[in-house]
Design a protein around this motif. Structure first.
Motif, PDB file in Angstrom:
ATOM      1  N   PHE A 152       0.860  -1.130   0.247  1.00 22.59           N
ATOM      2  CA  PHE A 152      -0.040  -0.073   0.021  1.00 22.59           C
ATOM      3  C   PHE A 152       0.850   1.296  -0.010  1.00 22.59           C
ATOM      4  O   PHE A 152       1.796   1.493   0.790  1.00 22.59           O
ATOM      5  N   SER A 153       0.292   2.123  -0.888  1.00 21.50           N
ATOM      6  CA  SER A 153       1.288   3.589  -0.823  1.00 21.50           C
ATOM      7  C   SER A 153       0.279   4.536  -1.365  1.00 21.50           C
ATOM      8  O   SER A 153      -0.637   4.042  -2.307  1.00 21.50           O
ATOM      9  N   LEU A 154       0.750   5.721  -1.341  1.00 18.60           N
ATOM     10  CA  LEU A 154       0.149   6.777  -1.954  1.00 18.60           C
ATOM     11  C   LEU A 154       1.030   7.468  -2.857  1.00 18.60           C
ATOM     12  O   LEU A 154       2.156   7.733  -2.149  1.00 18.60           O
ATOM     13  N   ASP A 155       0.702   7.848  -3.988  1.00 17.30           N
ATOM     14  CA  ASP A 155       1.827   8.342  -5.094  1.00 17.30           C
ATOM     15  C   ASP A 155       2.126   9.824  -4.646  1.00 17.30           C
ATOM     16  O   ASP A 155       0.885  10.352  -3.740  1.00 17.30           O
ATOM     17  N   LYS A 156       2.934  10.504  -5.025  1.00 11.89           N
ATOM     18  CA  LYS A 156       3.119  12.058  -4.651  1.00 11.89           C
ATOM     19  C   LYS A 156       2.001  12.634  -5.324  1.00 11.89           C
ATOM     20  O   LYS A 156       1.387  12.331  -6.042  1.00 11.89           O
ATOM     21  N   GLU A 157       1.924  14.041  -4.745  1.00 16.77           N
ATOM     22  CA  GLU A 157       0.749  14.991  -4.950  1.00 16.77           C
ATOM     23  C   GLU A 157       0.906  15.399  -6.639  1.00 16.77           C
ATOM     24  O   GLU A 157      -0.548  15.665  -7.255  1.00 16.77           O
ATOM     25  N   GLU A 158       2.030  15.470  -7.123  1.00 19.30           N
ATOM     26  CA  GLU A 158       2.158  15.731  -8.543  1.00 19.30           C
ATOM     27  C   GLU A 158       1.440  14.603  -9.475  1.00 19.30           C
ATOM     28  O   GLU A 158       0.959  14.804 -10.508  1.00 19.30           O
ATOM     29  N   ASN A 159       1.562  13.411  -8.906  1.00 23.58           N
ATOM     30  CA  ASN A 159       0.625  12.354  -9.547  1.00 23.58           C
ATOM     31  C   ASN A 159      -0.558  11.902  -8.879  1.00 23.58           C
ATOM     32  O   ASN A 159      -1.308  10.934  -9.007  1.00 23.58           O
ATOM     33  N   GLY A 160      -1.240  13.122  -8.260  1.00 25.27           N
ATOM     34  CA  GLY A 160      -2.723  13.302  -7.907  1.00 25.27           C
ATOM     35  C   GLY A 160      -2.850  12.006  -6.499  1.00 25.27           C
ATOM     36  O   GLY A 160      -4.066  11.758  -6.395  1.00 25.27           O
ATOM     37  N   TYR A 161      -1.865  11.879  -5.770  1.00 30.02           N
ATOM     38  CA  TYR A 161      -1.992  10.792  -4.691  1.00 30.02           C
ATOM     39  C   TYR A 161      -2.793   9.498  -4.889  1.00 30.02           C
ATOM     40  O   TYR A 161      -3.711   8.952  -4.320  1.00 30.02           O
ATOM     41  N   ALA A 162      -2.258   8.905  -5.955  1.00 29.85           N
ATOM     42  CA  ALA A 162      -2.778   7.734  -6.620  1.00 29.85           C
ATOM     43  C   ALA A 162      -2.549   6.679  -5.626  1.00 29.85           C
ATOM     44  O   ALA A 162      -1.731   6.509  -5.061  1.00 29.85           O
ATOM     45  N   LEU A 163      -3.736   5.812  -5.630  1.00 31.44           N
ATOM     46  CA  LEU A 163      -3.680   4.665  -4.923  1.00 31.44           C
ATOM     47  C   LEU A 163      -3.116   3.567  -5.406  1.00 31.44           C
ATOM     48  O   LEU A 163      -3.173   3.076  -6.505  1.00 31.44           O
ATOM     49  N   ARG A 164      -1.894   2.899  -4.639  1.00 30.01           N
ATOM     50  CA  ARG A 164      -1.227   1.589  -4.968  1.00 30.01           C
ATOM     51  C   ARG A 164      -1.475   0.658  -4.079  1.00 30.01           C
ATOM     52  O   ARG A 164      -1.146   0.475  -2.963  1.00 30.01           O
ATOM     53  N   LEU A 165      -1.936  -0.660  -4.790  1.00 31.94           N
ATOM     54  CA  LEU A 165      -2.459  -1.632  -4.039  1.00 31.94           C
ATOM     55  C   LEU A 165      -1.772  -2.875  -4.259  1.00 31.94           C
ATOM     56  O   LEU A 165      -1.544  -3.126  -5.550  1.00 31.94           O
ATOM     57  N   GLY A 166      -1.308  -4.001  -3.269  1.00 31.28           N
ATOM     58  CA  GLY A 166      -0.940  -5.195  -3.607  1.00 31.28           C
ATOM     59  C   GLY A 166      -2.011  -6.207  -3.808  1.00 31.28           C
ATOM     60  O   GLY A 166      -3.260  -6.074  -3.969  1.00 31.28           O
ATOM     61  N   ARG A 167      -1.547  -7.552  -3.154  1.00 30.78           N
ATOM     62  CA  ARG A 167      -2.263  -8.613  -3.218  1.00 30.78           C
ATOM     63  C   ARG A 167      -3.588  -8.551  -2.102  1.00 30.78           C
ATOM     64  O   ARG A 167      -3.160  -8.197  -1.059  1.00 30.78           O
ATOM     65  N   TYR A 168      -4.673  -8.957  -2.584  1.00 29.70           N
ATOM     66  CA  TYR A 168      -5.645  -9.014  -1.370  1.00 29.70           C
ATOM     67  C   TYR A 168      -5.761 -10.125  -0.556  1.00 29.70           C
ATOM     68  O   TYR A 168      -5.365 -11.333  -0.939  1.00 29.70           O
ATOM     69  N   SER A 169      -6.244  -9.935   0.707  1.00 33.54           N
ATOM     70  CA  SER A 169      -6.618 -11.181   1.663  1.00 33.54           C
ATOM     71  C   SER A 169      -7.269 -10.485   2.820  1.00 33.54           C
ATOM     72  O   SER A 169      -7.426  -9.378   2.933  1.00 33.54           O
ATOM     73  N   GLY A 170      -8.397 -11.402   3.263  1.00 30.66           N
ATOM     74  CA  GLY A 170      -9.491 -10.982   4.136  1.00 30.66           C
ATOM     75  C   GLY A 170     -10.755 -11.576   4.065  1.00 30.66           C
ATOM     76  O   GLY A 170     -10.957 -12.573   3.474  1.00 30.66           O
TER      77      GLY A 170
END
Length: 221
Positions: free
Chosen positions: A123-141
């Motif tokens: 999980f991360s948020l990209d920098k503001e210049e890239n719109g704080y885009a959401l980055r996610l990996g593999r799911y479990s739950g």
């Protein structure tokens, strides 16, 4: 008044970079952290039953006093009360998740107060210049993967954050203007930032009673 569980005059260099760096056996509560390149932040640290220490970045409840219908700048720097309902701030979430490789846990409680969760191992948020885009990996739950799947012409992973004054979705409408700040596509399968409205596809149709988002370093790297 909120009690902060670290000395108020601790040198900045002595503050932990996230809740995971708190001393072992630290209880859940409010602490001061200082991520790299960030000012000190007052955050809520959640310690789970396995002793994992999570940094909370969002909390919402059905009875919240927050409108959530805020501007880009307000979502950037955060708002609310970390002991109640709040958004930590996109800039600070970005700075925290730029330090190491983090995972995320999304938690919702349905109308019967049953708890569901969705973990993503990156999980991360990209920098503001890239719109704080959401980055996610593999799911479990248990909640179901409604963030990285493409369903009904909508996906959340890799989408930029939108607010009422900054439309970055791929919809012909303005999703954030109708709802609130979130990572919209066309428009949502998950929406946790609403006043009296918390939605996770196949768990609740806006009638969840609580939500929480929290992060900690992952063990995969």
């Amino acid at each position: 008044m909120v009690s902060i569980l670290l000395p108020l005059f601790t040198p900045f260099s002595d503050f932990p970079i996230d809740c995971d760096k708190l001393p072992k056996n630290s209880p859940s509560g409010v602490y001061v952290i200082k991520p790299h390149s960030s000012p000190p932040l007052v955050v809520y640290c959640h310690v789970d039953e396995d002793g994992n220490r999570w940094t909370a970045v969002q909390r919402n409840s059905k009875t919240t006093e927050i409108t959530w219908h805020e501007s880009w700048t307000t979502f950037k720097y955060g708002f609310g009360n970390v002991m109640k309902d709040f958004w930590l701030g996109n800039e600070y979430i970005h700075l925290i998740t730029s330090q190491r490789v983090y995972m995320v846990r999304f938690i919702v409680k349905d109308k019967n107060d049953k708890e569901w969760h969705a973990d993503y191992d990156i999980f991360s948020l990209d920098k503001e210049e890239n719109g704080y885009a959401l980055r996610l990996g593999r799911y479990s739950g248990t909640a179901g993967d409604s963030l990285t799947i493409f369903d009904s012409n909508t996906v959340h992973d890799n989408m930029k954050f939108s607010t009422k004054d900054k439309d970055q979705d791929r919809s012909s409408s303005h999703c954030a203007n109708s709802y609130s700040g979130w990572w919209y596509d066309n428009c949502y399968l998950v929406q946790l930032n609403g006043k009296g409205f918390i939605y996770w596809k196949n768990v609740c149709t806006g009638d969840c009673t609580e939500s929480m988002i929290m992060v900690r370093p992952t063990g995969i790297c």
